[in-house]
Enzyme design. Sequence first.
Site, PDB file in Angstrom:
ATOM      1  CD  GLU A 250      -3.024  -0.554  -0.066  1.00 19.48           C
ATOM      2  OE1 GLU A 250      -3.162  -0.130  -1.242  1.00 19.48           O
ATOM      3  OE2 GLU A 250      -3.415  -1.667   0.307  1.00 19.48           O
TER       4      GLU A 250
ATOM      5  CB  THR B 149       4.550   0.129  -2.500  1.00 20.86           C
ATOM      6  OG1 THR B 149       3.355  -0.567  -2.878  1.00 20.86           O
ATOM      7  CG2 THR B 149       4.922  -0.265  -1.084  1.00 20.86           C
TER       8      THR B 149
ATOM      9  CG  ASP C  99      -6.704   1.207  -9.038  1.00 22.43           C
ATOM     10  OD1 ASP C  99      -6.012   0.527  -8.247  1.00 22.43           O
ATOM     11  OD2 ASP C  99      -7.299   2.244  -8.701  1.00 22.43           O
TER      12      ASP C  99
HETATM   13 MG    MG Z   1     -10.757   4.565  -8.570  1.00 24.70          MG
END
Ligand code: MG
Length: 367
Positions: free
Chosen positions: A20, A22, A158
């Site tokens: 996290e 990173t 993501d």
């Molecule tokens: Mg988002």
Amino acid sequence: MPTISDGLWAAPGRVNLIGEHTDYNEGYVLPFALPLRTYASASIVDSPQWMVSSEQQDDVVSFGPEQLTPGGVQGWAGYVAGIVWALHESGYEVPGARFALRSEVPVGSGLSSSAALECAVLTALCDLGDLDLPVPDRPKLAQRAENRYVGVPSGIMDQSASTLCREGHALFLDCRTLVTEHIPFDLAGAGLAILVVDTRAPHRHTDGEYAVRRHTCEQAAATLGVPALRDVTDLAGALKALPDEVSRKRVRHIVTENQRVLDTVALLRDGKLAEIGPLLTASHASMRDDYEITVPEVDTAVEAALAAGAYGARMTGGGFGGCVLALIDAPAAGAVGDAVTRAFADNGFTAPASFVAVPSGGATRVS
Ligand code: MG
Ligand code: ADP
């Protein structure tokens, strides 16, 4: 909305197993894709116009070539316009299209509904327009849409997870080189499960705190004379060289968190799934005490899951709210979920929502 019939595409949300904050320190992350997906039903129209509706929104938005400049479409449809813009900017001839969207990924909970939306639309446009954009290059393009068109300074994780993930695997991503590796993560085969708890805690100060953390890390790297905190190899030496307690704590989180990702990957490669539990819990403690990005709801969820027998538990996502994940024996999902719900009630928090997250595949055409 007229029938949209050329096809149906879908891209998943994700959770980050470990690693996290990173990403912007050029380190490591280890997300996996959720079975929850955003669906884009799409058809080509014969002019350079794009029309978008969403079951999660009331308005229908149309835009044309004149809006293909950052900020040209505001609000939720900006994520779609951003993809069209980024493709256009990269020299692709993007077909005009009509989209109807539907998301199973909870919107704004830190499970990346934004990347799921972008990647579903991008996959649809690549197929509809027969665009020669190799799959490994797609995350970068979708990230550019979110960063430059929508104006959200997110990392590459993501979109990489939503595009590239494989069923039964986690995605080990080096945020400096963008090299990826699929790490076997067959939870069901090991009798285990990951329970995700959406704490529904209101996000507090997220943007400002994110910017401050990022700045502190950049300053610390400059002080230490390294390109990024990923390059710190001697933590004790670095802590001595830093002038203030806040930077020391932030650096300690990033350096130890990167190591925890590497240790997790090593255990998973050996098939020792349950043994990653303590690394997850240590990651949480580091986010709570050193990076200072947790809130009472996520700390309560982690403590309740551990007390109910989880092998490990941690907040996942940028912090200040959002979701917690817990590694548990598969049959314990109901009991652990109930224990967290009870702990929330005892503390007067809004009731959380829990679900079991099966590592799933990335963006694809459905029909
Ligand atoms: Mg988002
Ligand atoms: P997260 O990605 O964690 O869910 P973000 O704040 O990054 O949260 O993205 C949420 C935003 O993405 C929403 O406010 C909305 O603008 C857009 N969005 C995501 N999914 C949809 C959808 N199905 N329909 C319309 N807009 C969506």
